[in-house]
Every structure is written in C-alpha cells, then in structure tokens.
Write an enzyme that holds these catalytic residues in place. Structure first.
Site, mmCIF file in Angstrom:
data_model
loop_
_atom_site.group_PDB
_atom_site.id
_atom_site.type_symbol
_atom_site.label_atom_id
_atom_site.label_comp_id
_atom_site.label_asym_id
_atom_site.label_seq_id
_atom_site.Cartn_x
_atom_site.Cartn_y
_atom_site.Cartn_z
ATOM 1 N N ALA B 14 0.839 -1.196 0.000
ATOM 2 C CA ALA B 14 0.000 0.000 0.000
ATOM 3 C C ALA B 14 0.877 1.249 0.000
ATOM 4 O O ALA B 14 2.051 1.201 0.332
ATOM 5 C CB ALA B 14 -0.904 -0.018 1.233
ATOM 6 N N CYS B 15 0.237 2.358 -0.358
ATOM 7 C CA CYS B 15 0.902 3.665 -0.350
ATOM 8 C C CYS B 15 1.502 3.918 1.033
ATOM 9 O O CYS B 15 0.837 3.634 2.024
ATOM 10 C CB CYS B 15 -0.114 4.751 -0.689
ATOM 11 S SG CYS B 15 0.455 6.425 -0.386
ATOM 12 N N PRO B 16 2.678 4.464 1.198
ATOM 13 C CA PRO B 16 3.563 4.976 0.148
ATOM 14 C C PRO B 16 4.634 3.978 -0.301
ATOM 15 O O PRO B 16 5.608 4.357 -0.922
ATOM 16 C CB PRO B 16 4.242 6.155 0.851
ATOM 17 C CG PRO B 16 4.406 5.676 2.256
ATOM 18 C CD PRO B 16 3.239 4.752 2.531
ATOM 19 N N MET B 17 4.443 2.690 0.015
ATOM 20 C CA MET B 17 5.516 1.733 -0.218
ATOM 21 C C MET B 17 5.974 1.593 -1.678
ATOM 22 O O MET B 17 7.178 1.509 -1.929
ATOM 23 C CB MET B 17 5.128 0.351 0.345
ATOM 24 C CG MET B 17 4.989 0.330 1.845
ATOM 25 S SD MET B 17 6.407 1.098 2.633
ATOM 26 C CE MET B 17 7.686 -0.002 2.048
#
Lengths: 131, 186
Positions: B14-17
C-alpha cells in the site's frame, strides 16, 4: 534535494501517525529534505512503547481489518523507513519536560529541541504541514 | 511492450511503499535504462507519474495485466548537468519537408521496439536509447544524422551520448513521432 518539507505532529492517534509518516516517507522518496517536529500527543508517534499500539479513534475500531487487508505497513516500520531515508525527527523538549519523559524513552536517532529548532528548518520550507 | 532492464515487485504493497521501494531501487539503475514497477496499489499510477516528474525520471507508461499494474520509468541522465553539448534542432515541419523531398538522409529512431513497430519513417534506423551507446558504431561519425523519438527528449539524450562518442553532425527532430503526420511504415 529538490525542496524541504516541514511537518508538525501534534496528535497521538493511529490515524494521525499514518498521515505524518506517509507524507514524510513519500516526501523523502521524492528527494525532499524532511523534518518532523513531535510535540504534545505527537510524541506518542516516536515513543518506544506507545508507537507500537497507537489508538484508533473511538468508534472506528472496525478500520483495523481494513488496515490489515490493505497490507499497510505498521507505524514502527514506517518510522524506521523514514529514518532510513534521512527524515529528521525532532522531539519537543518542553513537552518532554512537562510529561516527565527522557530522551531514552524514545526511538533511537531523534533530536531534541525547542520550537526554534523547528522554525529554523521550517522558515524556508516549500511545504509545511500540521497533523 | 517496453523491455525493462530492471523489475521491482511491489505487488500487495500500500501507499507509500511502491514509491519508497522505487526510490530505493532507482539508485542502482543506470541513467537511460528502464525500471518496471509491478504494483497492485491503484494509486501508484498517479503517484509514480508525479514522482518521476519531481525526481527527473521519465514516465513511459503503464500496462494493466490481470489486476497488476506494470509501470515503466526511465532513469534520468545523471551527468545531464555536466558536459552537455547543444544539439541543433529541426522542427518537425522542416524535417517532414526534407523527408518528402526525398533528400538523402540518415534517420535514427531511438524509441522502444514496440513503438518503432507501430509505425516509423521509411528507412529509419532503429536503435533504442538504452542501446545507443553500444551500437552507435552501426552509423558513420561523419554523416548528417537526424535523431528522432516520441517527443524529442530521448532523441536529445541519444544525441548527447553520440556527440560524446565523436559524432559530428547530429540534429534532434522536435517534438518527434508524436506529432508526425507524414507517411509511416510498420
């Protein structure tokens, strides 16, 4: 470095923590110089024990499942990543004094400073955010 | 399909990964080469476009394949600031006139294979940007060479590379095949 992002973390809930760390890691990944000033309840976000179990807002506990399903990283993971990417963590000295907390209660690698330390960084920041 | 030089698996993150992982991986990519990022985060398309823009890389596009988004980014030139030479440019209109007058000329198309196969100027030599440095020997250093790509950016980089290798008469066609209205062959 293409710019500076200055963040004030003043609240200590789980949602607040995600807002702070997501923006901070995204900014750092975009070559921004980033500093976060942790003050009042925001100190929970870097407190060795507290940051592992930050509370959901009351009545929103059902979000826990969504977090798990979306494979969102944990707050300690995000904090470690932010550190690794060079984000500066500044703990507010005054709040620590008021709460009777010492620097060793917090995660490694933080700086402790007053409002002026943050202002010095933030005065020419391109983005300034408060959570 | 664009051929990537490196692949990053950011599926399920998921964001920000996806952006954070891309940033880490991009450090080890050579300028001019292509990184493919595989992600399932629907926000990653907009995020990686914005990220590429702010960090000086080129966003080439996204393909969707059964719920997996495959983003292609080309690493920006590291030494772009140092030793850049001014490559003369020609407008697409003037270039088109020369082509249509049947002028004897060498045209080098530096787009990716798939872009080239979709339609190129008859007689254009094809060397994708990432291979220009190794394969420029296929061309003559004294020839007048018109370098073309999609928008004029990759052709500029290719001409920079070739100029350093001793090519004397390079002209960048701007913008490029994006606005080309003349004949093409497949």
């Amino acid at each position: 470095m293409t710019g500076k992002t200055a963040i004030i973390a003043a609240n200590g809930g789980l949602f607040d923590a995600y807002k702070v760390y997501n923006i901070a890691t995204a900014a750092a990944a975009s070559d921004q110089e980033v500093a976060i000033f942790f003050t009042f309840e925001g100190l929970n976000l870097i407190h060795k024990e507290a940051y592992q179990q930050l509370p959901m807002p009351e009545g929103k506990e059902y979000f826990a499942e969504g977090f798990k399903k979306s494979n969102v990283p944990s707050i300690p993971e995000l904090a470690a990543m932010a550190k690794e990417m060079g984000v500066t963590f500044i703990g507010c000295q005054m709040t620590m004094d008021v709460m009777g907390l010492e620097k060793d209660a917090f995660i490694d690698g933080i700086e402790v400073g007053g409002a002026v330390t943050f202002l010095e960084f933030a005065k020419d920041a391109d983005v300034t955010l408060t959570f | 399909m664009i051929t990537p030089n490196h692949v990053l698996d950011a599926k399920g993150l998921a964001c920000p990964m996806p952006v954070v992982k891309t940033k880490k991986m991009m450090k080890d990519v050579e300028p001019g080469l292509v990184l493919e990022i595989q992600a399932t985060d629907k926000g990653s398309t907009a995020d990686l476009q914005a990220w590429a823009k702010s960090t000086g890389h080129e966003y080439l596009g996204t393909e969707t394949e059964g719920g997996v988004l495959r983003h292609f980014l080309r690493k920006g030139g590291a030494d772009a600031a140092s030793e850049t030479v001014v490559i003369p440019e020609i407008s697409l209109e003037d270039f088109k006139e020369k082509v249509e007058n049947g002028e004897h000329m060498t045209v080098l198309d530096v787009r990716e294979l798939e872009e080239y196969q979709e339609g190129h100027i008859d007689g254009a030599i094809h060397i994708p940007l990432g291979e220009v440095e190794q394969r420029s020997g296929e061309l003559k250093k004294d020839d007048l060479i018109y370098v073309i790509c999609h928008s004029g950016r990759r052709s500029e980089l290719a001409a920079q590379t070739m100029s350093k290798q001793g090519f004397k008469q390079l002209i960048n066609v701007v913008p490029g095949m994006r606005d080309w209205t003349g004949k093409t062959v497949k």
